[in-house]
Design an enzyme around this catalytic site. Structure first.
Site, short mmCIF file in Angstrom:
data_model
loop_
_atom_site.label_atom_id
_atom_site.label_comp_id
_atom_site.label_asym_id
_atom_site.label_seq_id
_atom_site.Cartn_x
_atom_site.Cartn_y
_atom_site.Cartn_z
CG ASP A 111 40.43 -36.46 -59.02
OD1 ASP A 111 40.42 -36.62 -57.79
OD2 ASP A 111 39.69 -37.11 -59.78
N GLY A 159 40.38 -48.15 -62.47
CA GLY A 159 41.29 -47.15 -62.99
C GLY A 159 42.52 -46.89 -62.15
CB ALA A 160 46.00 -46.11 -63.01
CG ASN A 210 48.17 -42.50 -65.16
OD1 ASN A 210 47.11 -43.09 -65.07
ND2 ASN A 210 49.14 -42.89 -65.96
CB SER A 252 42.94 -44.47 -58.71
OG SER A 252 43.81 -44.21 -57.63
CD GLU A 268 45.79 -50.86 -72.07
OE1 GLU A 268 47.01 -50.61 -72.00
OE2 GLU A 268 45.23 -51.10 -73.13
CB CYS A 277 51.29 -46.65 -68.32
SG CYS A 277 50.22 -46.06 -69.64
CE LYS A 315 59.21 -58.90 -73.00
NZ LYS A 315 60.37 -58.18 -73.59
CD GLU A 375 41.98 -49.30 -72.10
OE1 GLU A 375 42.82 -48.42 -71.82
OE2 GLU A 375 40.99 -49.55 -71.39
P1 NAD Z 1 47.59 -49.88 -58.83
O1 NAD Z 1 47.86 -51.17 -59.48
O2 NAD Z 1 48.08 -49.66 -57.46
O3 NAD Z 1 45.99 -49.63 -58.76
C1 NAD Z 1 45.19 -49.62 -59.90
C2 NAD Z 1 43.75 -49.81 -59.50
O4 NAD Z 1 43.54 -51.15 -59.05
C3 NAD Z 1 43.27 -48.91 -58.37
O5 NAD Z 1 41.96 -48.47 -58.66
C4 NAD Z 1 43.27 -49.84 -57.17
O6 NAD Z 1 42.35 -49.48 -56.17
C5 NAD Z 1 42.86 -51.14 -57.82
N1 NAD Z 1 43.24 -52.36 -57.10
C6 NAD Z 1 44.31 -52.56 -56.28
N2 NAD Z 1 44.33 -53.84 -55.85
C7 NAD Z 1 43.28 -54.47 -56.41
C8 NAD Z 1 42.78 -55.81 -56.36
N3 NAD Z 1 43.38 -56.75 -55.64
N4 NAD Z 1 41.68 -56.11 -57.08
C9 NAD Z 1 41.06 -55.17 -57.84
N5 NAD Z 1 41.49 -53.89 -57.90
C10 NAD Z 1 42.58 -53.55 -57.21
O7 NAD Z 1 48.11 -48.78 -59.85
P2 NAD Z 1 48.22 -47.20 -59.63
O8 NAD Z 1 49.33 -46.95 -58.66
O9 NAD Z 1 46.88 -46.63 -59.36
O10 NAD Z 1 48.65 -46.72 -61.08
C11 NAD Z 1 49.94 -46.74 -61.54
C12 NAD Z 1 50.18 -47.96 -62.40
O11 NAD Z 1 49.25 -48.01 -63.46
C13 NAD Z 1 51.54 -47.93 -63.07
O12 NAD Z 1 52.13 -49.20 -63.03
C14 NAD Z 1 51.23 -47.54 -64.50
O13 NAD Z 1 52.18 -47.94 -65.43
C15 NAD Z 1 49.91 -48.21 -64.70
N6 NAD Z 1 49.17 -47.59 -65.81
C16 NAD Z 1 49.02 -48.29 -66.98
C17 NAD Z 1 48.36 -47.72 -68.05
C18 NAD Z 1 48.18 -48.44 -69.35
O14 NAD Z 1 47.32 -48.07 -70.13
N7 NAD Z 1 48.95 -49.46 -69.65
C19 NAD Z 1 47.85 -46.42 -67.93
C20 NAD Z 1 48.03 -45.74 -66.72
C21 NAD Z 1 48.68 -46.34 -65.67
#
Ligand code: NAD
Length: 483
Positions: A93, A149-150, A152, A177, A249, A283, A450, A457
């Protein structure tokens, strides 16, 4: 196709397909091969998932906490038994090496299921005596929770959101994601096998539009997103329309501060964990590595030596410790940042190049002489790019560490105990480390300050974000009224 699931979605205890939904491919990042083709959820699928969750939540909340906890703990056991297969799937994945996935993904998911399963039976309200009268509080579930979810940590995120939600008596609709849609389906399967009633944990697939449709549905009481800050702003605003609870998050640009008196080897290990684990796609990564002038050259020398042990290659080879980026797009983004670093005058110490071939590999990259105003020091890259910034004094470095809109994590390496605690007291970040970095055990709260997020979590703190208190005043005497 090699990893085609039974169907795209998992709703009400069963796989379900709706081929009318827009098709999208799942690509193995190490080879560029398409390993599955799924369909995004149609409005009919979204409707079915939310209806199932709404119905199942009542039945689930009516069980005792101990009964719910037993299901979660059973799910944790199944997950651990299947760790190998789940880790292989996680590798397909995400592209992360099996050396990592076999110890950090299904295992972390199982920890969350076990931990919150253990807490479920002890969730209580309280009693407040007021003379003869008294108040008692009921800790109640929120209802239907949406998890988004994201890419990673697809298994971990599905569990970090699902486990506390279910422990508190909620039902969940989870949207992984679109880059990594396979693992959450296995989490749903396992929960059902462990005895969770059909409909308590559902998975629907799709891009941002599917997430957006879930967030604004009147059946939804809570939204928990793991993603970038721009997505977080949109989701938070959309959830606010319906006054829904949120956990956000989001991204980071975290500082890792290394003082002259730090143990060099540990500080280098910390910087490696803070930048190159999961090929930098974490992240909480400490991507701004502030190194005090007295230790700088020794630090850079030792870091370069240690990076010679990077083994990039087939992520399924257990000797490989560095995988590809999750997608071609993400690799292009990282390459763009590396080019910007060079253009803006940072010194490229090592790495910087993509690797020829069909996979989305890019080298572990270190920049030195980075200054606070450079793009690579300000924006989240989400790739294996470490920036070394120089500093002289504690006061100066703390101010610079905090000079960012983000506040997810921060770390300090020093042998001076009081300075370490002074530094973490001053960090504007939700998750801090002293003489280590990037550990995220389920027992500890995890989350950002911020722009990096809202809510926490893991740990007992997560219970607050998946339940609500009802206060009940009980009158024991006559009711006094003015007329
Ligand atoms: P992303 O913001 O592009 O997407 C995250 C999720 O949101 C995906 O499932 C996407 O389909 C969904 N999404 C996108 N637009 C949306 C909308 N308008 N409404 C509802 N859902 C929507 O992020 P990514 O590229 O998948 O992941 C990377 C990011 O995630 C990085 O910025 C990373 O730092 C962050 N992250 C944070 C944590 C944490 O715990 N703080 C953990 C892992 C990743």
């Amino acid at each position: 196709m090699q990893h085609q699931p039974t169907a795209s979605h998992f709703i009400d205890g069963a796989y379900i397909e709706d081929a009318a939904g827009e098709a999208f491919d799942v690509v193995y990042p190490a080879t560029g091969e398409v390993i599955a083709r799924l369909h995004a959820a149609t409005p009919a699928i979204i409707d079915k998932a939310l209806d199932a969750a709404k119905r199942a939540q009542k039945e689930w909340a009516a069980m005792t906490g101990t009964e719910r906890g037993r299901v979660l703990r059973r799910a944790a056991d199944i997950m651990r038994e299947r760790n190998h297969d789940l880790s292989v799937l996680e590798t397909y994945d995400t592209g992360k090496p099996y050396q990592e996935t076999s110890v950090a993904d299904a295992t972390s998911g199982a920890d969350a299921l076990e931990y919150f399963g253990g807490l479920a039976g002890s969730l209580t309200g309280e009693h407040i005596q007021l003379g003869d009268d008294f108040v008692y509080t009921r800790r109640e579930p929120l209802g239907v929770c949406v998890g988004i979810g994201a890419w990673n940590y697809p298994t971990q995120i599905a569990c970090w959101k699902g486990a506390p939600a279910l422990a508190c008596g909620n039902a969940m609709v989870f949207k992984p994601s679109e880059n990594t849609p396979l693992c959450a389906l296995k989490v749903a399967e396992i929960l059902m096998e462990a005895g969770a009633p059909a409909g308590t944990y559902n998975v629907v697939q799709g891009l941002g539009a599917v997430g957006a449709a879930l967030v604004t549905d009147p059946r939804v009481n809570k939204v928990s997103l793991t993603g970038s800050v721009p997505t977080g702003k949109k989701v938070y605003a959309a959830a606010a329309e319906g006054m829904r609870h949120v956990t956000m998050e989001l991204g980071g640009k975290s500082p890792l501060v290394i003082f002259d008196d730090a143990d060099l080897e540990n500080a280098v290990s910390g910087a490696i964990l803070a930048n190159f684990y999961s090929t930098g796609q974490v992240c909480s990564n400490g991507t701004r590595v502030f190194v005090q002038s007295g230790i700088k050259e020794a630090f850079l020398k030792r870091l370069s030596e240690r990076l010679a042990d990077v083994k990039m290659g087939d992520p399924l080879d257990p000797e490989v410790n560095f995988g590809p980026m999750v997608s071609e797009r993400q690799r292009d983004i990282v390459e763009g940042y590396i080019a910007k670093g060079v253009e803006e005058g940072a010194r490229l110490v090592t790495g910087g190049k993509r690797v020829d071939g069909d996979g989305f590999f890019i080298e572990a990259t270190v920049f030195a002489d980075v200054t606070d105003d450079m793009t690579i020091a300000r924006e989240e890259i989400f790739g294996p790019v470490l920036s070394v910034l120089d500093f002289e004094t504690e006061e100066d470095v703390l101010a610079r560490a905090n000079a960012t809109e983000f506040g997810l994590a921060a770390g300090v390496f020093t042998a001076d105990l009081t300075r370490a605690h002074r530094m973490v007291a001053g960090f504007e970040a939700g998750t801090c480390y002293i003489n280590t970095y990037n550990l995220a055990p389920v027992e500890a709260p995890f989350g950002g300050m911020k722009m990096s997020g809202v809510g926490r979590e893991n740990s007992k703190a997560a219970i607050e974000h998946y339940s609500q208190l009802k206060g009940v005043y009980v009158g024991m005497g006559d009711v006094e009224a003015p007329f």
